[in-house]
Design an enzyme around this catalytic site. Structure first.
Site, PDB file in Angstrom:
ATOM      1  N   ILE A 287      31.898   9.550  48.233  1.00 28.20           N
ATOM      2  CA  ILE A 287      32.266   8.210  47.757  1.00 28.20           C
ATOM      3  C   ILE A 287      33.596   8.223  47.014  1.00 28.20           C
ATOM      4  O   ILE A 287      33.911   9.149  46.275  1.00 28.20           O
ATOM      5  CB  ILE A 287      31.174   7.543  46.882  1.00 28.20           C
ATOM      6  CG1 ILE A 287      30.796   8.426  45.703  1.00 28.20           C
ATOM      7  CG2 ILE A 287      29.960   7.190  47.704  1.00 28.20           C
ATOM      8  CD1 ILE A 287      29.976   7.679  44.680  1.00 28.20           C
ATOM      9  N   GLU A 292      31.334   0.447  50.060  1.00 26.56           N
ATOM     10  CA  GLU A 292      30.395   0.356  51.189  1.00 26.56           C
ATOM     11  C   GLU A 292      29.045   0.898  50.747  1.00 26.56           C
ATOM     12  O   GLU A 292      28.030   0.232  50.907  1.00 26.56           O
ATOM     13  CB  GLU A 292      30.890   1.199  52.380  1.00 26.56           C
ATOM     14  CG  GLU A 292      32.111   0.651  53.066  1.00 26.56           C
ATOM     15  CD  GLU A 292      31.817  -0.480  54.039  1.00 26.56           C
ATOM     16  OE1 GLU A 292      30.645  -0.908  54.133  1.00 26.56           O
ATOM     17  OE2 GLU A 292      32.759  -0.939  54.702  1.00 26.56           O
ATOM     18  N   VAL A 293      29.077   2.099  50.163  1.00 29.78           N
ATOM     19  CA  VAL A 293      27.816   2.742  49.785  1.00 29.78           C
ATOM     20  C   VAL A 293      27.076   1.886  48.748  1.00 29.78           C
ATOM     21  O   VAL A 293      25.864   1.678  48.846  1.00 29.78           O
ATOM     22  CB  VAL A 293      28.087   4.166  49.243  1.00 29.78           C
ATOM     23  CG1 VAL A 293      26.823   4.780  48.663  1.00 29.78           C
ATOM     24  CG2 VAL A 293      28.645   5.054  50.359  1.00 29.78           C
ATOM     25  N   GLY A 379      36.995   5.711  53.638  1.00 26.69           N
ATOM     26  CA  GLY A 379      35.732   4.965  53.622  1.00 26.69           C
ATOM     27  C   GLY A 379      35.714   3.898  54.688  1.00 26.69           C
ATOM     28  O   GLY A 379      34.693   3.630  55.330  1.00 26.69           O
ATOM     29  N   LEU A 434      36.364  13.859  56.524  1.00 26.54           N
ATOM     30  CA  LEU A 434      37.661  13.366  56.988  1.00 26.54           C
ATOM     31  C   LEU A 434      38.671  13.762  55.915  1.00 26.54           C
ATOM     32  O   LEU A 434      38.542  13.355  54.755  1.00 26.54           O
ATOM     33  CB  LEU A 434      37.608  11.842  57.152  1.00 26.54           C
ATOM     34  CG  LEU A 434      38.924  11.133  57.436  1.00 26.54           C
ATOM     35  CD1 LEU A 434      39.556  11.615  58.730  1.00 26.54           C
ATOM     36  CD2 LEU A 434      38.700   9.619  57.504  1.00 26.54           C
ATOM     37  N   PHE A 946      23.810 -35.797  45.575  1.00 25.17           N
ATOM     38  CA  PHE A 946      22.429 -36.196  45.794  1.00 25.17           C
ATOM     39  C   PHE A 946      22.274 -37.169  46.975  1.00 25.17           C
ATOM     40  O   PHE A 946      21.768 -38.273  46.814  1.00 25.17           O
ATOM     41  CB  PHE A 946      21.927 -36.851  44.494  1.00 25.17           C
ATOM     42  CG  PHE A 946      20.451 -36.780  44.279  1.00 25.17           C
ATOM     43  CD1 PHE A 946      19.862 -35.630  43.789  1.00 25.17           C
ATOM     44  CD2 PHE A 946      19.630 -37.862  44.551  1.00 25.17           C
ATOM     45  CE1 PHE A 946      18.494 -35.575  43.566  1.00 25.17           C
ATOM     46  CE2 PHE A 946      18.261 -37.823  44.328  1.00 25.17           C
ATOM     47  CZ  PHE A 946      17.694 -36.663  43.831  1.00 25.17           C
ATOM     48  N   THR A1042      18.235 -43.626  40.284  1.00 26.51           N
ATOM     49  CA  THR A1042      17.667 -44.741  41.056  1.00 26.51           C
ATOM     50  C   THR A1042      16.223 -45.004  40.633  1.00 26.51           C
ATOM     51  O   THR A1042      15.697 -46.072  40.863  1.00 26.51           O
ATOM     52  CB  THR A1042      17.744 -44.441  42.567  1.00 26.51           C
ATOM     53  OG1 THR A1042      17.274 -43.113  42.782  1.00 26.51           O
ATOM     54  CG2 THR A1042      19.164 -44.558  43.076  1.00 26.51           C
ATOM     55  N   ALA A1111      22.539 -36.849  38.090  1.00 26.78           N
ATOM     56  CA  ALA A1111      22.929 -38.204  38.485  1.00 26.78           C
ATOM     57  C   ALA A1111      24.204 -38.669  37.782  1.00 26.78           C
ATOM     58  O   ALA A1111      24.444 -39.870  37.670  1.00 26.78           O
ATOM     59  CB  ALA A1111      21.790 -39.199  38.239  1.00 26.78           C
ATOM     60  N   GLU A1294      29.760 -36.455  39.752  1.00 23.94           N
ATOM     61  CA  GLU A1294      29.531 -36.363  41.190  1.00 23.94           C
ATOM     62  C   GLU A1294      30.535 -37.119  42.062  1.00 23.94           C
ATOM     63  O   GLU A1294      30.926 -36.616  43.127  1.00 23.94           O
ATOM     64  CB  GLU A1294      28.118 -36.865  41.512  1.00 23.94           C
ATOM     65  CG  GLU A1294      27.051 -35.973  40.925  1.00 23.94           C
ATOM     66  CD  GLU A1294      25.678 -36.609  40.981  1.00 23.94           C
ATOM     67  OE1 GLU A1294      24.854 -36.156  41.764  1.00 23.94           O
ATOM     68  OE2 GLU A1294      25.445 -37.572  40.224  1.00 23.94           O
TER      69      GLU A1294
HETATM   70  C1  LIG Z   1      33.626  -7.414  48.438  1.00 22.19           C
HETATM   71  C2  LIG Z   1      34.044  -6.526  49.570  1.00 22.19           C
HETATM   72  C3  LIG Z   1      35.057  -6.949  50.400  1.00 22.19           C
HETATM   73  C4  LIG Z   1      35.431  -6.149  51.469  1.00 22.19           C
HETATM   74  N1  LIG Z   1      36.410  -6.613  52.283  1.00 22.19           N
HETATM   75  C5  LIG Z   1      36.770  -5.874  53.357  1.00 22.19           C
HETATM   76  C6  LIG Z   1      37.782  -6.354  54.229  1.00 22.19           C
HETATM   77  O1  LIG Z   1      38.373  -7.417  54.026  1.00 22.19           O
HETATM   78  N2  LIG Z   1      38.070  -5.594  55.309  1.00 22.19           N
HETATM   79  C7  LIG Z   1      37.448  -4.416  55.551  1.00 22.19           C
HETATM   80  O2  LIG Z   1      37.764  -3.773  56.538  1.00 22.19           O
HETATM   81  N3  LIG Z   1      36.504  -3.932  54.723  1.00 22.19           N
HETATM   82  C8  LIG Z   1      36.149  -4.637  53.654  1.00 22.19           C
HETATM   83  N4  LIG Z   1      35.177  -4.163  52.811  1.00 22.19           N
HETATM   84  C9  LIG Z   1      34.543  -2.880  53.103  1.00 22.19           C
HETATM   85  C10 LIG Z   1      35.030  -1.691  52.245  1.00 22.19           C
HETATM   86  O3  LIG Z   1      35.634  -2.102  51.089  1.00 22.19           O
HETATM   87  C11 LIG Z   1      36.008  -0.816  52.973  1.00 22.19           C
HETATM   88  O4  LIG Z   1      35.423  -0.325  54.128  1.00 22.19           O
HETATM   89  C12 LIG Z   1      36.533   0.338  52.101  1.00 22.19           C
HETATM   90  O5  LIG Z   1      37.685   0.823  52.695  1.00 22.19           O
HETATM   91  C13 LIG Z   1      35.530   1.446  51.910  1.00 22.19           C
HETATM   92  O6  LIG Z   1      36.091   2.444  51.072  1.00 22.19           O
HETATM   93  P1  LIG Z   1      35.298   3.099  49.872  1.00 22.19           P
HETATM   94  O7  LIG Z   1      36.167   4.155  49.337  1.00 22.19           O
HETATM   95  O8  LIG Z   1      34.843   2.125  48.918  1.00 22.19           O
HETATM   96  O9  LIG Z   1      34.056   3.704  50.664  1.00 22.19           O
HETATM   97  P2  LIG Z   1      32.749   4.337  50.082  1.00 22.19           P
HETATM   98  O10 LIG Z   1      31.725   3.274  49.888  1.00 22.19           O
HETATM   99  O11 LIG Z   1      33.051   5.188  48.917  1.00 22.19           O
HETATM  100  O12 LIG Z   1      32.327   5.226  51.333  1.00 22.19           O
HETATM  101  C14 LIG Z   1      32.037   4.635  52.558  1.00 22.19           C
HETATM  102  C15 LIG Z   1      31.532   5.611  53.603  1.00 22.19           C
HETATM  103  O13 LIG Z   1      32.568   6.488  54.028  1.00 22.19           O
HETATM  104  C16 LIG Z   1      32.173   7.825  53.941  1.00 22.19           C
HETATM  105  N5  LIG Z   1      33.338   8.598  53.541  1.00 22.19           N
HETATM  106  C17 LIG Z   1      34.264   8.246  52.633  1.00 22.19           C
HETATM  107  N6  LIG Z   1      35.236   9.176  52.591  1.00 22.19           N
HETATM  108  C18 LIG Z   1      34.903  10.122  53.476  1.00 22.19           C
HETATM  109  C19 LIG Z   1      35.511  11.326  53.887  1.00 22.19           C
HETATM  110  N7  LIG Z   1      36.637  11.726  53.367  1.00 22.19           N
HETATM  111  N8  LIG Z   1      34.906  12.062  54.833  1.00 22.19           N
HETATM  112  C20 LIG Z   1      33.728  11.669  55.362  1.00 22.19           C
HETATM  113  N9  LIG Z   1      33.113  10.542  55.024  1.00 22.19           N
HETATM  114  C21 LIG Z   1      33.691   9.777  54.082  1.00 22.19           C
HETATM  115  C22 LIG Z   1      31.099   7.826  52.896  1.00 22.19           C
HETATM  116  O14 LIG Z   1      30.245   8.928  53.056  1.00 22.19           O
HETATM  117  C23 LIG Z   1      30.412   6.514  53.141  1.00 22.19           C
HETATM  118  O15 LIG Z   1      29.493   6.629  54.178  1.00 22.19           O
HETATM  119  C24 LIG Z   1      34.786  -4.927  51.711  1.00 22.19           C
HETATM  120  C25 LIG Z   1      33.773  -4.486  50.858  1.00 22.19           C
HETATM  121  C26 LIG Z   1      33.402  -5.279  49.795  1.00 22.19           C
HETATM  122  C27 LIG Z   1      32.316  -4.800  48.894  1.00 22.19           C
END
Ligand SMILES: Cc1cc2nc3c(=O)[nH]c(=O)nc-3n(C[C@H](O)[C@H](O)[C@H](O)COP(=O)(O)OP(=O)(O)OC[C@H]3O[C@@H](n4cnc5c(N)ncnc54)[C@H](O)[C@@H]3O)c2cc1C
Ligand code: FES
Ligand code: FES
Length: 1362
Positions: A287, A292-293, A379, A434, A946, A1042, A1111, A1294
């Protein structure tokens, strides 16, 4: 993994300058949880828990030892693991200023510029702006909006927040912001004729009793705050970064291991350690941002026992500049990539950096700043979301990934069509990580562009996105290689492989475009039931993007080969233009108080919301901020996951076996009537007993010692169901099954006969989508048993304390006098906390009463959205008869409201919609039928307006279609039919003091409607792919409940012997400024300064039997009750004052006390002349008076994508004599923007089985900063005193929401312009909301005609229109 000497398992970080040492950190704790529950810093709020609202924004400061530099980042504390802040400094809203010491300039400005209404979003707003200032003490407006993109506000409409901080920006300081640019307004202060003139004052002394129609410039004001009173920002006064964090470098290099009960967290500091860990724990999650996680853990119930933070491994965070391109470590954050690329793009020739320019453009629309600050590129790639924004670009660029494992070392793979192997799956092996991403430079013969279309432009995930790259044979226009990668078109990012193959060797000309679009459609088929829905639209986007790509490349080729390739025409250039940032402008206008009004008298002045400063500093207490009781429990709800089913069994055994679980409650605990609630009839069960009637219905409740445990335990309760037929989800289903709660009719004249005699008849249908309240504070309650006589105290976010009191008493089987319901403030209600809170608060009281322990619950955002219902979707079917000249002769409307599974307030909503179908138009022959549909959806309920918005929008639909049919200007039709004073509505109420024509004339003039309309027409003639629309809409809104009985209110005023006044009234404060206005009323009557008066809370033990704060009538009725109470007190004081006329208030109060005069008075008010409408006799007087207004909005649409922008809105609103222009203008702007959300953005998606699919800010989009009109001008109608409300004011909560119709019909105008050009019918149907999908698909063209649609009924759609 052996733990080394350097291994550390104690978390160390700083919060607001204080060191925090946590030896027992649980890796599952987020920073937000730690701040709120362990450090008890409750200023930082929980709005969604998924990074989508910004309420939890804090600043993290990191020191870089290598570069000896300090950087500040705004982050979402709800997604940041507290474990990840080791060695960093966290600043929360409490750390930058306070009302007790000194306010920070950001806090002061947002609060005093009226940018805080309910205040729940305010700490997050403050921290976003604060972080920006820490990084850049004089930012631009564009940067401000960039930092605010991840922050939502449901109350203000953003304008006051922007205005508040504008003075801190470069643009604001050089005065180039356009603010107060109201020469036009100043020139338009002469009014048209007034319809209503006679005024009899019966409502307290008015500052100006007679209406006036002419004004001097000195009578009006354009500012709601005084800019010069704000302190200047001084960066040198900011708190310093903790020196300890600079000195102790080891904090940044330590190998960390935090072991929690279920999860272990590692922070390796070398690649070797990281690879060793991954070799041992191949299921570990790496992370960085946790964005995402964090979401998977919270919303998909994932448990990842091993987490590895990779941010301290230099190989994975470094950036290497190579001749071939740039290699980014996989853990580089998006913000850092943005900064590096900006530099690279600046310093390299354009053609070399086309991929980087495309990435930069894409990152602008990638989430909000808070997410980009911590989310990493790795990520994004590794998650493999089909709608990832970076993956299509990286695939188009054929980026190379370096993967690495302990066992096999490094290997390189190209990101091509083989990389993703399935939904969120790729070819990376479990023990691999990665390491880096190499993105190559582009060459001169190479073009690469990216595209994205989302529901909302800012901070939203894509519907479809694309990365497209073409390489030409050297110095030619023949395609050598083309890569077309798409997101949102399959379970993974995909390439249009066949198209890519077929286009090789082709000339870049129109024939390639034609072939390319046809091939893409074949390459990217979408099954009709594909997740995400919008099938035809997504396919249209795929080819529309290709069209844009084709055009852009053609433009580039023309520059290189002007003899071979035609230049783009102006309209083609505009078709490919990327969205241009326009700084927001605004102007305001209202009438000043009369020159004779004493400075002490606050009525009519823009007084700041009384809680604003506390809200901006995080000191304001909301229910979940209340300190915890020692023996307190938390509730976890068990919901139905079926829409209509018999409950076969409920098994709570496993939940009860969990350590810390203290009980389980269900229908067995509430026998008979005790389990029943309902506003009009008791048809709703608190806990479902024998069957469930919607998804999200409460079946049971676990109580446990804390929230995480309660949530986990609730998931252990097993419920068995047996489905019941029929399943009624949509309004159409209900009509088919005749599933109604009731049906009602209003008639006037003979609509049928008049229709037959009408020269023209049109009929139509419109579907109006529902809306989620999305108040920022979800439903929150704390039940505290008093331990004797059945007494219970409930702290609640209810808009209707008496209703809560009564139903809690009924459920507990005690008299109402044992129950006290207390409401200090609510983080937004909008009607959603009137009745729907009962289903949350009552179960808590039941558990609290049985266990004799306090029980708390704040619904998670997804629970709140699924459980509490929202605005009713409506289906309107109409027939209208009219003359050639455009006069309406007959109006017949059938209204069907999707009420959901219980009646709740549906009958009243339908009734109000029926009253509103005339909007501001007179018709002698009307027949309106209203149907309240019973379906298996969560019960829909009260929502700002309403039913009136639905009635009004249907009426305006009729007007626009009628005008299009007659080919007549809609404004002409509107004016011909517009009400005048003395006219009668279809329910026979006479319209008194009708100011609609004045609002209308003024707004047309203010907006310079006629010349801008011509300009828009000219623009449309010159532009094929972008169109503008301008629409003016007048509105009327009947004020009052009303149901006549509800038009009553009480107030209680205590004066203490020091002269201070404690005021209480029946209304609740939910951001609408009610308490502020009530204090102003009391101040005027008692003639004492406002700071002598305090309102602490609303409670059922001070003012009993209250009506809901709803209202729009709260100021009207409670204001009169306050006035009454204060007058009673004054009467009692009269002899004292007469004896000592020169004495002070404090002298008189002391004398009164000595003379044993009661210093406590109860006031009461009942609104006269109101009569509930009787459908049998068609008589009644349902409204006290009417509010009027008018708005003009101009929009621009992109016909290829359906994207739209609000260019400008002008509003003139009649609020009588404003009690507080700042509050009133705030309500107008906030309501208007909420209406814009309803009509253009917010779309609730239900599955055919009745599951709400849009349960959070990631999928349900309310307007953000960029969605407000780029120019927003609001004027309050002057000279319109209203004798029917306190101090000649009018209700405002309203009515302005209806004005958003101007945005919707402007969009419709713009679409009509496209259709006209294409020779299509000008009379067409457009349902609400006018989403990008609907706009694009209504702009039928050569691309959409290639898309076949599946026969409805031949497939199961992903979501249905309810
Ligand atoms: C509110 C919100 C808005 C978002 N908007 C967008 C958007 O507009 N567009 C979009 O594309 N995405 C969006 N996302 C998704 C997310 O933010 C992105 O995908 C972000 O780039 C993930 O990066 P992270 O570092 O937070 O990932 P993490 O949550 O830290 O990790 C995500 C996953 O990647 C894996 N991982 C991370 N690094 C490695 C590595 N080096 N090797 C192997 N595995 C790895 C982790 O094991 C995990 O499974 C959004 C998410 C949120 C919560
Ligand atoms: S609570 Fe964190 S972003 Fe909404
Ligand atoms: S003030 Fe922003 S959400 Fe209420």
């Amino acid at each position: 993994m052996p733990e080394t000497d350097e291994t550390n398992s104690t978390l160390i970080f700083f919060v607001n300058g204080k060191k925090v040492v946590e030896p027992c950190v649980d890796p599952e704790w987020t920073l937000l949880y730690y701040l709120r529950n362990i450090l008890r810093l409750t200023g930082t709020k929980l709005g969604c828990g998924e990074g989508g609202c910004g309420a939890c924004t804090v600043m993290i400061s990191k020191y870089n030892h290598t570069s000896d530099s300090l950087r500040h980042y705004s982050v979402n504390a709800c997604l940041t693991p507290v474990a990840s802040v080791h060695g960093q400094a966290v600043t929360t809203v409490e750390g930058i200023g306070s009302t007790k010491t000194r306010l920070h300039v950001v806090q002061e400005r947002i609060a005093k510029a009226h940018g805080s209404q309910c205040g729940f979003c305010t700490p997050g707003m403050v921290m976003s702006m604060y972080t920006l200032l820490r990084n850049n003490p004089l930012p631009s407006m564009a940067q401000v909006e960039e930092y605010f993109a991840g922050n939502l506000c449901r109350c203000t409409g953003y304008r006051p927040i922007i205005d508040g901080v504008r003075g801190l920006t470069f643009d604001g300081q050089k005065g180039g912001c356009g603010k107060l640019d109201c020469c036009k307004l100043r020139n338009s202060i002469q009014h048209g004729a007034t319809n209503g003139v006679s005024v009899d004052v019966m409502n307290g002394t008015s500052s100006k009793d007679e209406p006036s129609t002419t004004y001097e410039e000195t009578d009006i004001s354009h500012a709601l705050h005084v800019e010069s009173e704000f302190r200047i920002y001084d960066p040198s006064q900011e708190v310093i970064f903790p020196p300890e964090l600079k000195v102790h470098q080891e904090l940044h290099t330590q190998f960390l291991v935090f072991k929690g009960p279920r999860v272990t967290y590692y922070r390796p500091s070398s690649l070797k350690q990281l690879l060793d860990l991954k070799a041992v724990h191949d299921d570990a999650k790496i992370i960085v941002g946790n964005t995402e996680v964090g979401v998977e853990v919270r919303f998909k119930n994932q448990l990842y026992p091993v987490l590895i933070n990779s941010t301290k491994v230099s190989e994975i965070t470094s950036v290497t500049m190579k001749d071939s391109g740039i290699e980014f470590g996989a853990s580089c954050t998006l913000t850092s990539i943005e900064e590096i690329l900006q530099d690279v793009v600046k310093n390299h020739p354009d053609h070399r950096t086309r991929v980087f320019t495309a990435i930069l453009e894409m990152l602008k629309w990638f989430s909000g700043k808070q997410i980009r600050n911590c989310a990493a590129i790795g990520g994004n790639i590794m998650t493999g979301s089909p709608i990832s924004d970076l993956n299509p670009l990286l695939m188009a660029a054929e980026a190379t990934l370096t993967l690495c494992s302990k066992e096999r070392g490094e290997r390189q793979v190209v990101m091509n069509h083989r990389f993703f192997t399935g939904y969120r799956k790729n070819i990376v092996l479990p023990d691999e990580i990665l390491l880096s991403v190499h993105i190559p430079y582009t060459q001169e013969d190479e073009y690469l562009y990216g595209y994205k279309q989302a529901r909302r432009r800012d901070d939203d995930i894509a519907i479809v996105n694309a990365g497209m790259r073409v390489i030409f044979e050297a110095k030619s226009t023949v395609v050598k290689r083309i890569v077309l990668a798409f997101g949102g078109m399959a379970p993974t990012t995909v390439m249009a492989l066949n198209t890519m193959k077929e286009l090789i060797g082709k000339q870049w000309n129109s024939s390639l475009l034609e072939t390319g679009t046809s091939l893409i459609l074949k390459d990217l088929p979408l099954p009709p039931s594909a997740p995400g829905g919008m099938i035809e639209y997504r396919r249209a986007l795929s080819v529309s993007f290709f069209f844009k790509f084709y055009m852009t490349v053609r433009g580039g080729l023309n520059q290189r080969f002007p003899d071979l390739v035609d230049p783009l025409t102006e309209e083609e250039q505009r078709a490919i233009q990327v969205h241009e940032y326009r700084p927001p402008k605004s102007s305001l206008l209202y009438q000043k108080v009369p020159s004779g009004q004493t400075s002490l008298d606050p009525i009519g002045r823009p007084m700041t919301h009384t809680s604003a400063l506390k809200q901006a500093t995080g000191e304001a207490i909301y229910v979940d901020d209340m300190p915890h009781f020692e023996n307190e429990l938390y509730a976890g709800f068990v919901y139905s996951n079926r829409a209509h089913a018999k409950i076969i069994s409920i098994d709570e055994t496993d939940a009860l076996l969990m350590d810390g679980v203290e009980g389980f409650f269900c229908a067995r605990d509430l026998p008979g009537e005790r389990n029943k609630i309902g506003v009009e009839i008791h048809d709703e069960e608190i806990f479902a007993s024998e069957k469930v009637i919607c998804v999200g219905q409460l079946i049971g409740m676990v109580v446990a010692k804390n929230k995480p445990l309660a949530k986990r335990a609730a998931k252990q309760v097993k419920v068995q169901y047996e489905d019941i037929k029929p399943l009624i989800i949509t309004t159409q289903d209900a009509i088919r099954e005749k599933s109604y709660y009731g049906q009602w009719t209003i008639h006037k004249g003979d609509a049928e006969l008049a229709l037959q005699n009408s020269p023209h008849i049109l009929e139509g249908e419109i579907h109006l989508g529902g809306q989620e309240h999305f108040y920022m504070e979800t439903s929150s309650h704390l039940a505290v048993p008093k331990g004797e006589s059945g007494e219970m105290e409930i702290f609640s976010t209810t808009q209707h304390p008496s209703l809560t009191q009564n139903f809690v008493a009924k459920a507990l089987d005690v008299p109402a006098n044992r129950i006290i319901c207390r409401v200090k403030r609510i983080g937004g209600g909008f009607g959603g906390k009137t009745s729907r809170v009962l289903g949350v608060s009552i179960p808590l009281c039941v558990a609290a009463s049985v266990l004799n322990r306090p029980v708390r619950k704040m619904l998670d955002r997804d629970e709140d959205m699924q459980m509490t219902g929202g605005r009713h979707p409506f289906l309107g079917r109409w027939r209208v008869g009219f003359t050639r000249e455009g006069f309406i002769t007959s109006l017949q409307v059938d209204l069907y409201a999707n009420g959901g599974c219980t009646l709740d307030l549906t009958a009243a909503v339908v009734e109000k919609a029926m009253f509103a179908v005339d909007n501001v138009y007179k018709c002698e022959n009307v027949l309106v039928k209203g149907f309240a549909c019973r379906t298996n959806l969560p019960s829909n309920t009260a929502f700002r307006g309403f039913g009136v918005p639905q009635g009004t929008y249907i009426c305006e639909d009729i007007i626009t279609r009628l005008s299009a049919f007659l080919k007549m200007d809609t404004n002409v039709v509107r004016e011909k039919n517009m009400y005048m004073t003395g006219d009668k509505t279809h329910y026979n109420q006479i319209i008194e003091r009708c100011t609609v024509r004045r609002c209308w004339d003024e707004v047309l003039e203010q907006a310079d409607y006629t010349s801008r309309k011509s300009a828009a027409d000219k623009f449309n003639k010159e532009n094929k792919y972008r169109k503008r629309g301008l629409s003016a809409v007048p509105i009327k809104y009947g004020i009052g409940f009303t149901k006549a009985v509800l038009n009553q209110a009480g107030a209680l005023v205590h004066v203490y012997t020091d002269g201070s006044v404690l005021l209480t009234h029946g209304g609740t404060e939910m951001g609408q400024g009610l308490h502020t206005k009530m204090i102003q009323v009391a101040s005027r009557v008692l003639k004492i300064p406002v700071d002598r008066i305090h309102i602490s809370e609303t409670s059922s033990d001070t003012v009993p039997n209250t009506s809901p704060s709803a209202a729009s009538a709260s100021s009207d009725i409670n204001g009169m009750a306050v006035l009454n109470a204060c007058e009673i007190l004054l009467q009692r004081l009269e002899p004292i004052i007469a004896k000592n006329p020169k004495g002070s208030w404090e002298d008189w109060i002391k004398d009164a006390y000595i003379n044993r005069i009661s210093l406590s008075a109860a006031g009461f008010h009942k609104t006269p002349d109101m009569m509930t409408f009787d459908f049998d006799t068609q008589t009644g007087r349902p409204f006290n008076y009417y509010s009027f207004g008018a708005a003009v909005t101009e929009v621009e649409i992109d016909c290829l994508t359906g994207d739209h922008s609000l260019l400008r809105t002008d509003i003139v609103m009649d609020v009588g004599e404003s009690l507080n222009p700042a509050v009133d203008i705030g309500q107008i702007e906030g309501a208007f923007i909420q209406g814009v959300g309803l009509l253009t953005l917010e779309e609730l998606c239900y599955s055919p089985e009745g599951v709400l699919l849009t349960r959070g800010p990631s999928t349900y989009k309310i307007p953000g900063f960029q969605d407000i009109p780029r120019e927003f001008n609001v004027s309050l109608l002057r000279g319109a005193p209203n004798p029917r409300a306190v101090f000649s004011s009018k209700a405002v909560g309203e009515p302005p929401l209806l004005l958003a119709a101007s945005a919707f019909y402007a969009i419709k105008e713009a679409i009509a312009a496209v259709r006209k050009e294409a020779g299509l019918s000008p009379v067409f149907r457009l349902d609400t909301p006018a989403t990008a999908e609907r706009i694009r698909m209504a702009c039928e063209d050569f691309l959409t005609e290639k898309i076949e649609s599946s026969e409805p009924g031949s497939f199961v759609p992903w979501c249905v229109k309810v």
